[in-house]
Design an enzyme around this catalytic site. Structure first.
Site, short mmCIF file in Angstrom:
data_model
loop_
_atom_site.label_atom_id
_atom_site.label_comp_id
_atom_site.label_asym_id
_atom_site.label_seq_id
_atom_site.Cartn_x
_atom_site.Cartn_y
_atom_site.Cartn_z
N LEU A 1 0.86 -1.19 0.00
CA LEU A 1 0.00 0.00 0.00
C LEU A 1 0.89 1.23 0.00
O LEU A 1 1.81 1.34 0.83
CB LEU A 1 -0.88 0.03 1.26
CG LEU A 1 -1.72 -1.21 1.57
CD1 LEU A 1 -2.42 -1.05 2.93
CD2 LEU A 1 -2.74 -1.46 0.48
N CYS A 2 0.64 2.16 -0.91
CA CYS A 2 1.45 3.38 -0.96
C CYS A 2 1.25 4.17 0.33
O CYS A 2 0.12 4.46 0.74
CB CYS A 2 1.03 4.24 -2.14
SG CYS A 2 1.72 5.90 -2.05
N VAL A 3 2.36 4.55 0.95
CA VAL A 3 2.27 5.21 2.26
C VAL A 3 1.57 6.57 2.18
O VAL A 3 0.72 6.89 3.01
CB VAL A 3 3.67 5.33 2.93
CG1 VAL A 3 4.64 6.16 2.11
CG2 VAL A 3 3.54 5.91 4.33
#
Lengths: 130, 135, 102
Positions: free
Chosen positions: A77-79
């Site tokens: 998941l992209c931070v």
């Protein structure tokens, strides 16, 4: 062949996550390798363990977790996208002063560099979105 | 990373109505550190992303259009804008942000990053890419 | 590089199919998925656009998406091949680059 997948929409509202799941499952069954599944934009909403869909519907989050466990998939998941949308693991929750985390099993949170790396390292990158 | 790939970021959506334009730009900025051969394509409603005069104050949203001007400093200087998409929207190059970069091999001369190209040329750019990021 | 274009929007709502066809070059393939499968139907205002592009582009459509939407295979434009998810994977592998027209 080494695939990576980018998913740009959350579960249920768009078909993107379903199509990505069916595609990834077929690719693995056909003997291909999956380098990374990267969740971006609202796609990070695929990674919350708090989702509770009705019994007679598919559980999109659990389905990803199970596939990840079975095939040792790297679900990222992209931070930056996750912070915006309230998806956090224990470290992220602590860093941002939140009293709970909600990341689902098999997912991890990391930077956009992971998407770029997937583009470099994989033979194919395919995007599912709206 | 030993190999260099041709990365193409395809932008086809207008800003503000959805987040795709902003988050695409964030990928481009992070990706610039990976020293790949990067190009940006703006076509269809994507051309609205780089128009002049954006002011989001009354929306309470961040105006990220000035960030496109920084792309040159990140060595992102191949920005392709499709002529047919401009025409269809009654826009010309003058309506777009002046995006430039400084060429260190040419005494830091300031050069235009934007190239307005036809749909046929855009198709060739797409076909020559190794990785296409779609937003 | 040979390209596979995927389109997931109805051509009657958005221009993704039209734009994909405009930017596909000879020898490319185009796969209609999700709501994109409506673009494979005969007798729509967009059918001719697809038929006209067939000399240069190989068209495919996702069978599971057709079935879900109740679209009978008999109503698909002649020459469009129907694939399943395994066929989708094979197309992605066959063509060097996949571009999604979101």
């Amino acid at each position: 062949m080494k695939f990576s997948v980018m998913i740009s929409e959350g579960p249920y509202t768009h078909q993107a996550s379903d199509t990505a799941y069916n595609f990834t499952k077929a690719a693995l069954e056909d003997g291909h390798e999956c380098f990374r599944i990267f969740f971006y934009h609202d796609g990070v909403n695929n990674g919350t363990r708090l989702a509770s869909p009705p019994q007679d519907d598919r559980n999109i989050v659990n389905r990803w977790s199970a596939l990840a466990k079975e095939h040792k998939l790297d679900l990222v998941l992209c931070v930056a996208a996750a912070q915006r949308r309230g998806i956090a693991d224990a470290d992220e929750a602590k860093r941002n002063g939140k009293n709970a985390d909600n990341i689902a099993p098999g997912f991890r949170i990391s930077g956009l560099g992971q998407l770029i790396e997937a583009g470099i390292q994989s033979d194919r990158l395919i995007t599912f979105g709206d | 990373m030993s190999e260099t790939k041709k990365f193409l970021y395809v932008n086809r959506k207008a800003p503000y109505g959805t987040i795709y334009a902003l988050e695409a730009l964030e990928v481009v900025l992070i990706g610039a550190a990976f020293e790949q051969d990067v190009s940006l394509a703006f076509l269809d409603d994507g051309v609205y992303q780089i128009t002049k005069g954006q002011d989001t104050k009354d929306l309470g949203m961040k105006n990220f259009s000035p960030t496109y001007k920084a792309l040159g400093d990140y060595d992102v200087n191949k920005i392709y804008v499709e002529q047919e998409s401009l025409d269809a929207r009654g826009l010309t190059l003058d309506d777009l942000l002046p995006l430039t970069w400084e060429d260190e091999d040419d005494d830091w001369a300031e050069k235009d990053s934007i190239k307005v190209i036809s749909a046929t040329e855009m198709a060739k750019i797409m076909e020559q890419s190794d990785v296409v990021f779609s937003f | 590089m040979s390209q596979l274009h995927t389109v997931n929007k109805s051509p009657l709502e958005r221009n993704a199919l039209e734009s994909a066809i405009t930017h596909a070059v000879k020898g490319n393939a185009l796969l209609m998925i999700e709501d994109g499968v409506y673009g494979a139907m005969q007798g729509t205002h967009k059918s001719a656009m697809v038929s006209d592009a067939m000399s240069d582009i190989a068209f495919y459509v996702m069978g599971p998406d057709l079935k879900a939407r109740g679209i009978d295979e008999a109503r698909i434009i002649d020459g469009i091949k129907i694939v399943d998810y395994s066929g989708f994977v094979a197309l992605v592998a066959e063509y060097d680059v996949t571009q999604s027209w979101l």
